[in-house]
Design a protein around this motif. Structure first.
Motif, PDB file in Angstrom:
ATOM      1  N   ASP A  83       0.794  -1.228   0.000  1.00  0.00           N
ATOM      2  CA  ASP A  83       0.000   0.000   0.000  1.00  0.00           C
ATOM      3  C   ASP A  83       0.826   1.278   0.000  1.00  0.00           C
ATOM      4  OD1 ASP A  83      -2.835  -1.189   0.570  1.00  0.00           O
ATOM      5  OD2 ASP A  83      -1.510  -2.138   2.040  1.00  0.00           O
ATOM      6  N   VAL A  84       2.139   1.180   0.245  1.00  0.00           N
ATOM      7  CA  VAL A  84       2.962   2.383   0.403  1.00  0.00           C
ATOM      8  C   VAL A  84       4.280   2.224  -0.335  1.00  0.00           C
ATOM      9  CG1 VAL A  84       4.255   3.804   2.040  1.00  0.00           C
ATOM     10  CG2 VAL A  84       1.951   3.036   2.619  1.00  0.00           C
ATOM     11  N   ALA A  85       4.627   3.244  -1.112  1.00  0.00           N
ATOM     12  CA  ALA A  85       5.951   3.352  -1.729  1.00  0.00           C
ATOM     13  C   ALA A  85       6.463   4.765  -1.475  1.00  0.00           C
ATOM     14  CB  ALA A  85       5.901   3.067  -3.225  1.00  0.00           C
ATOM     15  N   PHE A  86       7.718   4.879  -1.057  1.00  0.00           N
ATOM     16  CA  PHE A  86       8.315   6.180  -0.785  1.00  0.00           C
ATOM     17  C   PHE A  86       9.153   6.635  -1.973  1.00  0.00           C
ATOM     18  CE2 PHE A  86       7.738   4.716   3.676  1.00  0.00           C
ATOM     19  CZ  PHE A  86       6.935   5.772   4.111  1.00  0.00           C
ATOM     20  N   ALA A  87       9.144   7.946  -2.218  1.00  0.00           N
ATOM     21  CA  ALA A  87       9.931   8.505  -3.309  1.00  0.00           C
ATOM     22  C   ALA A  87      11.405   8.540  -2.945  1.00  0.00           C
ATOM     23  CB  ALA A  87       9.451   9.916  -3.635  1.00  0.00           C
ATOM     24  N   THR A 133       1.617  -3.720  13.322  1.00  0.00           N
ATOM     25  CA  THR A 133       2.443  -4.433  12.346  1.00  0.00           C
ATOM     26  C   THR A 133       2.627  -3.603  11.077  1.00  0.00           C
ATOM     27  OG1 THR A 133       1.758  -6.594  13.183  1.00  0.00           O
ATOM     28  CG2 THR A 133       2.620  -6.521  10.938  1.00  0.00           C
ATOM     29  N   VAL A 134       1.533  -3.012  10.587  1.00  0.00           N
ATOM     30  CA  VAL A 134       1.600  -2.193   9.379  1.00  0.00           C
ATOM     31  C   VAL A 134       2.389  -0.914   9.643  1.00  0.00           C
ATOM     32  CG1 VAL A 134       0.224  -0.902   7.696  1.00  0.00           C
ATOM     33  CG2 VAL A 134      -0.528  -3.165   8.448  1.00  0.00           C
ATOM     34  N   THR A 135       2.281  -0.366  10.843  1.00  0.00           N
ATOM     35  CA  THR A 135       3.049   0.834  11.196  1.00  0.00           C
ATOM     36  C   THR A 135       4.546   0.584  11.046  1.00  0.00           C
ATOM     37  OG1 THR A 135       1.360   1.675  12.706  1.00  0.00           O
ATOM     38  CG2 THR A 135       3.626   2.407  13.087  1.00  0.00           C
ATOM     39  N   ALA A 136       5.009  -0.551  11.566  1.00  0.00           N
ATOM     40  CA  ALA A 136       6.429  -0.887  11.430  1.00  0.00           C
ATOM     41  C   ALA A 136       6.814  -1.019   9.954  1.00  0.00           C
ATOM     42  CB  ALA A 136       6.731  -2.170  12.183  1.00  0.00           C
ATOM     43  N   ARG A 137       5.966  -1.662   9.184  1.00  0.00           N
ATOM     44  CA  ARG A 137       6.254  -1.901   7.772  1.00  0.00           C
ATOM     45  C   ARG A 137       6.264  -0.602   6.969  1.00  0.00           C
ATOM     46  NH1 ARG A 137       2.038  -5.976   5.435  1.00  0.00           N
ATOM     47  NH2 ARG A 137       0.760  -4.091   5.330  1.00  0.00           N
ATOM     48  N   ASN A 138       5.403   0.349   7.320  1.00  0.00           N
ATOM     49  CA  ASN A 138       5.242   1.585   6.551  1.00  0.00           C
ATOM     50  C   ASN A 138       6.074   2.746   7.090  1.00  0.00           C
ATOM     51  OD1 ASN A 138       3.394   0.158   5.068  1.00  0.00           O
ATOM     52  ND2 ASN A 138       1.613   1.373   5.637  1.00  0.00           N
ATOM     53  N   ARG A 172      -7.496   1.620   7.124  1.00  0.00           N
ATOM     54  CA  ARG A 172      -6.774   1.312   5.893  1.00  0.00           C
ATOM     55  C   ARG A 172      -5.311   1.072   6.223  1.00  0.00           C
ATOM     56  NH1 ARG A 172      -8.899   6.279   3.019  1.00  0.00           N
ATOM     57  NH2 ARG A 172      -6.696   6.730   2.722  1.00  0.00           N
ATOM     58  N   ASP A 173      -4.603   0.448   5.285  1.00  0.00           N
ATOM     59  CA  ASP A 173      -3.200   0.096   5.507  1.00  0.00           C
ATOM     60  C   ASP A 173      -2.227   1.040   4.812  1.00  0.00           C
ATOM     61  OD1 ASP A 173      -3.977  -2.027   7.035  1.00  0.00           O
ATOM     62  OD2 ASP A 173      -3.597  -3.555   5.502  1.00  0.00           O
TER      63      ASP A 173
END
Length: 389
Positions: free
Chosen positions: A143-147, A294-299, A357-358
């Motif tokens: 769900d997340v990609a950083f520039a 869990t998603v917080t750590a991943r994102n 949402r994730d």
């Protein structure tokens, strides 16, 4: 597709290995006509010495939050720098972006007593000055990609900002941004392996691009092999206390004494509910607190690339020693200049459009100076004459 179309950014392939971020061939030039926005807290070192680094981080993240809300999109390149931020946008969004950034400067001054420099400049002007802005995307989750940024254009734009050569008109008194979704309620995240290292690495003047890319790959590989890939954020170390330590800073987005008081009471009620849910560890409707952690750590954006390597990592003694050895050797060989600041904990500032949402994202910095102190060390190193061969 036009040069002023955000579909350009959405179409860029996503890198899956962070070890590849130093490879300039994986970056795509920004289209002509785009603009770069940069922001930086003036005298952030003094604010840090006064114990106000959470407020400094809040202002840096506010630039990104304000733009997301003003432009009604999250699909543009941005990077959080601790005491500032940088973004890239189509030129057609320039007026709206400038107004949003100026409103953050006004908010920082009136609500938090911080002096935020903000400015925009066209990528065409950056290229005319001999630099470039090329971007890539690094996927941290589905769900997340950083520039990611390369080409030295961001560095050059920040130098122009600090020199007073680019700026934006002042926003009217009381013209504050919409910061919906921005919060800073988690407690500082204690190191669980050793120390939290905030690291900045830039190419040394004249350094071969392939040598610097190889250095980035080696450093990234060391961190990748560390416990939890060096990520300071873990579901087991996220701590929530009541009332949250950053609640007062967040409440200051309300104007006037009454506005701040009302915002504080509202946030206090929300925080009490959250504390109960996280303590119980059970779902509340569609919200699952364990999944959220869990998603917080991943994102989390604990590693990034913006004309150089930027990391805040949880490192044990062995990982720290290997990182220092690589950096010292690279500096001695004229490949890189670096700054490294060690501390006991990390800070997290969050952008959460929805708890169910994730796609929430989390900006990470060191809790005791972090990137700002690493940048001061890098600046000092860069001012020294090169070592004799």
């Amino acid at each position: 597709m036009t040069t002023n179309d955000l579909d350009f950014y959405r179409s860029i392939p996503i890198l899956e290995r962070f070890e590849d971020v130093g490879d300039g061939q994986r970056y795509t030039p920004l289209p002509p006509g785009w603009i770069i926005g940069v922001a930086d807290v003036r005298n952030s070192t003094q604010a840090i010495a006064e114990g106000r680094y959470k407020a400094v981080n809040m202002v840096g993240a506010s630039v990104i939050a304000a733009l997301m809300n003003a432009l009604a999109t999250r699909d543009f390149p941005f990077v959080f720098g601790g005491d500032g931020a940088a973004v890239a946008l189509p030129g057609t969004m320039g007026a709206a972006a400038g107004a949003a950034m100026a409103s953050v400067r006004r908010y920082a001054a009136e609500a938090l007593d911080l002096d935020l420099r903000v400015g925009t400049i066209g990528v065409d002007a950056i290229r005319a000055a001999g630099h470039d802005v090329r971007i890539a995307r690094f996927g941290v989750s589905p769900d997340v990609a950083f520039a990611l940024f390369s080409g030295n254009g961001l560095n050059w734009a920040e130098e122009q900002l600090k020199a007073g050569l680019i700026t934006l008109p002042e926003a009217a008194p009381g013209a504050w941004p919409d910061l919906a979704g921005l919060s800073c309620r988690w407690e500082p995240i204690a190191a669980r392996n050793g120390r939290i290292l905030s690291i900045l690495v830039r190419p040394a003047p004249g350094a071969p691009a392939d040598a610097f890319a190889a250095l980035v790959s080696r450093i990234s590989a060391i961190v990748e092999a560390a416990p939890d890939r060096g990520n300071p954020v873990s579901p087991t170390t996220l701590r929530w206390r009541f009332p949250p330590g950053g609640l007062g800073i967040e409440a200051r987005s309300g104007k006037g004494r009454l506005g701040v008081a009302i915002a504080y009471v509202r946030l206090l009620a929300l925080s009490l509910m959250a504390a109960v849910v996280f303590l119980a560890g059970r779902k509340l409707g569609d919200f699952d607190p364990e999944r959220y952690k869990t998603v917080t750590a991943r994102n989390s954006d604990f590693r990034k690339f913006d004309d150089g390597l930027r990391m805040t990592v949880d490192a044990d003694a062995g990982v720290e020693a290997r990182l220092r050895a690589e950096l010292e050797e690279a500096a001695a060989r004229g490949i890189a200049q670096y700054g490294l600041h060690a501390q006991d904990a990390a800070l997290m500032t969050c952008l959460v459009p929805s708890l169910t949402r994730d796609d929430h994202i989390h900006f990470i910095d060191g809790a005791a100076g972090g990137y700002a102190r690493a940048a001061a060390m890098l600046k000092q190193q860069a001012s020294m004459p090169p070592a004799a061969a």
